[in-house]
Design a protein around this motif. Structure first.
Motif, PDB file in Angstrom:
ATOM      1  N   THR A   1       9.694 110.332  56.197  1.00  0.00           N
ATOM      2  CA  THR A   1       8.808 109.490  55.407  1.00  0.00           C
ATOM      3  C   THR A   1       9.573 108.375  54.692  1.00  0.00           C
ATOM      4  O   THR A   1      10.724 108.560  54.269  1.00  0.00           O
ATOM      5  N   ARG A   2       8.896 107.254  54.587  1.00  0.00           N
ATOM      6  CA  ARG A   2       9.486 106.082  53.926  1.00  0.00           C
ATOM      7  C   ARG A   2       8.408 105.397  53.099  1.00  0.00           C
ATOM      8  O   ARG A   2       7.283 105.182  53.571  1.00  0.00           O
ATOM      9  N   GLY A   3       8.732 105.062  51.860  1.00  0.00           N
ATOM     10  CA  GLY A   3       7.763 104.437  50.974  1.00  0.00           C
ATOM     11  C   GLY A   3       7.640 102.944  51.181  1.00  0.00           C
ATOM     12  O   GLY A   3       8.594 102.283  51.602  1.00  0.00           O
ATOM     13  N   PHE A   4       6.449 102.421  50.883  1.00  0.00           N
ATOM     14  CA  PHE A   4       6.244 100.974  50.873  1.00  0.00           C
ATOM     15  C   PHE A   4       5.100 100.645  49.925  1.00  0.00           C
ATOM     16  O   PHE A   4       4.265 101.496  49.611  1.00  0.00           O
ATOM     17  N   THR A   5       5.064  99.422  49.471  1.00  0.00           N
ATOM     18  CA  THR A   5       4.083  98.977  48.482  1.00  0.00           C
ATOM     19  C   THR A   5       3.212  97.881  49.061  1.00  0.00           C
ATOM     20  O   THR A   5       3.679  97.053  49.849  1.00  0.00           O
ATOM     21  N   GLY A   6       1.936  97.886  48.672  1.00  0.00           N
ATOM     22  CA  GLY A   6       1.036  96.820  49.075  1.00  0.00           C
ATOM     23  C   GLY A   6      -0.144  97.312  49.883  1.00  0.00           C
ATOM     24  O   GLY A   6      -0.390  98.522  49.981  1.00  0.00           O
ATOM     25  N   PRO A   7      -0.893  96.398  50.478  1.00  0.00           N
ATOM     26  CA  PRO A   7      -2.090  96.771  51.240  1.00  0.00           C
ATOM     27  C   PRO A   7      -1.733  97.529  52.509  1.00  0.00           C
ATOM     28  O   PRO A   7      -0.616  97.418  53.025  1.00  0.00           O
ATOM     29  N   THR A   8      -2.687  98.297  52.983  1.00  0.00           N
ATOM     30  CA  THR A   8      -2.513  99.006  54.262  1.00  0.00           C
ATOM     31  C   THR A   8      -3.569  98.503  55.227  1.00  0.00           C
ATOM     32  O   THR A   8      -4.742  98.820  55.092  1.00  0.00           O
ATOM     33  N   ASN A   9      -3.149  97.695  56.153  1.00  0.00           N
ATOM     34  CA  ASN A   9      -4.038  97.187  57.186  1.00  0.00           C
ATOM     35  C   ASN A   9      -3.315  97.279  58.523  1.00  0.00           C
ATOM     36  O   ASN A   9      -2.177  97.752  58.604  1.00  0.00           O
ATOM     37  N   GLU A  10      -3.964  96.811  59.576  1.00  0.00           N
ATOM     38  CA  GLU A  10      -3.385  96.945  60.912  1.00  0.00           C
ATOM     39  C   GLU A  10      -1.997  96.316  61.011  1.00  0.00           C
ATOM     40  O   GLU A  10      -1.075  96.892  61.606  1.00  0.00           O
ATOM     41  N   VAL A  11      -1.825  95.156  60.390  1.00  0.00           N
ATOM     42  CA  VAL A  11      -0.557  94.434  60.492  1.00  0.00           C
ATOM     43  C   VAL A  11       0.549  95.150  59.724  1.00  0.00           C
ATOM     44  O   VAL A  11       1.644  95.400  60.250  1.00  0.00           O
ATOM     45  N   THR A  12       0.277  95.491  58.456  1.00  0.00           N
ATOM     46  CA  THR A  12       1.322  96.112  57.643  1.00  0.00           C
ATOM     47  C   THR A  12       1.706  97.486  58.192  1.00  0.00           C
ATOM     48  O   THR A  12       2.883  97.862  58.164  1.00  0.00           O
ATOM     49  N   ILE A  13       0.749  98.239  58.700  1.00  0.00           N
ATOM     50  CA  ILE A  13       1.065  99.568  59.220  1.00  0.00           C
ATOM     51  C   ILE A  13       1.915  99.484  60.479  1.00  0.00           C
ATOM     52  O   ILE A  13       2.896 100.209  60.637  1.00  0.00           O
ATOM     53  N   ILE A  14       1.550  98.580  61.391  1.00  0.00           N
ATOM     54  CA  ILE A  14       2.360  98.396  62.595  1.00  0.00           C
ATOM     55  C   ILE A  14       3.786  97.997  62.214  1.00  0.00           C
ATOM     56  O   ILE A  14       4.770  98.506  62.779  1.00  0.00           O
ATOM     57  N   ASN A  15       3.923  97.121  61.228  1.00  0.00           N
ATOM     58  CA  ASN A  15       5.255  96.706  60.772  1.00  0.00           C
ATOM     59  C   ASN A  15       6.036  97.893  60.203  1.00  0.00           C
ATOM     60  O   ASN A  15       7.239  98.038  60.464  1.00  0.00           O
ATOM     61  N   GLN A  16       5.352  98.730  59.423  1.00  0.00           N
ATOM     62  CA  GLN A  16       6.024  99.885  58.827  1.00  0.00           C
ATOM     63  C   GLN A  16       6.430 100.913  59.885  1.00  0.00           C
ATOM     64  O   GLN A  16       7.507 101.519  59.797  1.00  0.00           O
ATOM     65  N   ILE A  17       5.586 101.114  60.872  1.00  0.00           N
ATOM     66  CA  ILE A  17       5.922 102.039  61.957  1.00  0.00           C
ATOM     67  C   ILE A  17       7.172 101.561  62.695  1.00  0.00           C
ATOM     68  O   ILE A  17       8.103 102.335  62.945  1.00  0.00           O
ATOM     69  N   ASN A  18       7.198 100.293  63.030  1.00  0.00           N
ATOM     70  CA  ASN A  18       8.347  99.758  63.764  1.00  0.00           C
ATOM     71  C   ASN A  18       9.619  99.764  62.915  1.00  0.00           C
ATOM     72  O   ASN A  18      10.715 100.040  63.423  1.00  0.00           O
ATOM     73  N   ALA A  19       9.475  99.485  61.615  1.00  0.00           N
ATOM     74  CA  ALA A  19      10.636  99.501  60.731  1.00  0.00           C
ATOM     75  C   ALA A  19      11.204 100.912  60.606  1.00  0.00           C
ATOM     76  O   ALA A  19      12.427 101.116  60.628  1.00  0.00           O
ATOM     77  N   MET A  20      10.313 101.899  60.485  1.00  0.00           N
ATOM     78  CA  MET A  20      10.765 103.286  60.366  1.00  0.00           C
ATOM     79  C   MET A  20      11.443 103.754  61.655  1.00  0.00           C
ATOM     80  O   MET A  20      12.474 104.432  61.619  1.00  0.00           O
ATOM     81  N   ALA A  21      10.896 103.370  62.794  1.00  0.00           N
ATOM     82  CA  ALA A  21      11.479 103.761  64.083  1.00  0.00           C
ATOM     83  C   ALA A  21      12.907 103.233  64.215  1.00  0.00           C
ATOM     84  O   ALA A  21      13.776 103.904  64.777  1.00  0.00           O
ATOM     85  N   GLU A  22      13.158 102.046  63.671  1.00  0.00           N
ATOM     86  CA  GLU A  22      14.504 101.472  63.747  1.00  0.00           C
ATOM     87  C   GLU A  22      15.489 102.208  62.850  1.00  0.00           C
ATOM     88  O   GLU A  22      16.692 102.257  63.144  1.00  0.00           O
ATOM     89  N   LEU A  23      14.988 102.793  61.752  1.00  0.00           N
ATOM     90  CA  LEU A  23      15.868 103.485  60.811  1.00  0.00           C
ATOM     91  C   LEU A  23      16.287 104.868  61.308  1.00  0.00           C
ATOM     92  O   LEU A  23      17.370 105.340  60.972  1.00  0.00           O
ATOM     93  N   LEU A  24      15.428 105.515  62.080  1.00  0.00           N
ATOM     94  CA  LEU A  24      15.724 106.869  62.536  1.00  0.00           C
ATOM     95  C   LEU A  24      16.828 106.855  63.597  1.00  0.00           C
ATOM     96  O   LEU A  24      16.830 106.023  64.500  1.00  0.00           O
ATOM     97  N   ASP A  25      17.733 107.801  63.478  1.00  0.00           N
ATOM     98  CA  ASP A  25      18.829 107.894  64.448  1.00  0.00           C
ATOM     99  C   ASP A  25      18.299 108.258  65.833  1.00  0.00           C
ATOM    100  O   ASP A  25      18.801 107.775  66.854  1.00  0.00           O
ATOM    101  N   SER A  26      17.295 109.125  65.869  1.00  0.00           N
ATOM    102  CA  SER A  26      16.706 109.559  67.145  1.00  0.00           C
ATOM    103  C   SER A  26      15.192 109.530  67.031  1.00  0.00           C
ATOM    104  O   SER A  26      14.555 110.578  66.817  1.00  0.00           O
TER     105      SER A  26
END
Length: 215
Positions: free
Chosen positions: A158-183
């Motif tokens: 899990t990773r925290g973020f602030t602000g609205p949750t819509n299609e754009v922000t969620i897709i961005n958060q998913i991709n950002a989290m995927a880059e942070l995970l080692d596997s």
């Protein structure tokens, strides 16, 4: 319905009134003093869930949230007794016979994406964790589209973020989290959870993106 809405919208002074979904912290990944993500274990528990299919993600979570709030506030079987059961069956649509269950955080939404995480599906499930005192015998919802589910124990990243949750922000958060995970392949790659700690209508929402570890 005012009480849980106020709890979700209030500042830190009201946080003692909220019960958080219990978890065990397994790992906290940091870099240069910045927290990147956490790995947590959540135990099996009862959740009240409703699946919405509105035109946008934000419409789905707002409408789903309000219906869950009605269940939390009054539209539940907590105030029902055997002696008034027949009356309840006949008049459940005309009156609210239940009681306030208590607010837990976070309220979560389950969403699905396509393979490359560029599109969110229309179906969105909004879910509320039953307070500890109601886990053994969950009050039943009057809303026929709200179901009580037993979610198995799960490990999440899990990773925290602030602000609205819509299609754009969620897709961005998913991709950002995927880059942070080692596997990232160790997690489910087409189903994700957005955890909300503030009212969905709040302009400065406190959220988390959750990746589920594969079983």
């Amino acid at each position: 319905m005012a009480e849980p809405i106020q709890q979700l919208s209030s500042d830190n002074q009201g946080r003692s009134q909220r019960e958080h979904v219990p978890f065990t912290l397994l790992l906290r990944k940091e870099k240069c003093g910045e927290q990147l993500y956490e790995k947590r274990h959540y135990e099996k528990g009862h959740w009240a869930c409703i699946t919405m299919r509105e035109d946008t993600y934000e419409q789905s979570i707002c409408y789903g949230f309000m219906r869950i709030m009605r269940y939390i506030c009054q539209q539940n079987s907590l105030g029902e007794s055997k002696s008034n059961y027949l009356t309840f069956v006949l008049f459940q649509c005309l009156s609210d016979l239940g009681d306030y269950l208590g607010m837990t955080l976070p309220i979560v939404t389950i969403l699905r994406t396509n393979e490359n995480h560029s599109v969110i599906s229309q179906d969105v499930t909004v879910a509320y964790y039953l307070p500890i005192e109601h886990q053994a015998q969950p009050p039943q919802p009057y809303d026929g589209e709200i179901v009580i589910e037993v979610w198995p124990a799960a490990t999440v990243y899990t990773r925290g973020f602030t602000g609205p949750t819509n299609e754009v922000t969620i897709i961005n958060q998913i991709n950002a989290m995927a880059e942070l995970l080692d596997s990232p392949g160790m997690c489910v790659n087409d189903s994700f959870i957005v955890a909300g700690y503030t009212n969905p209508a709040h302009s400065n929402r406190q959220n988390e993106i959750w990746f589920l570890e594969r079983r």
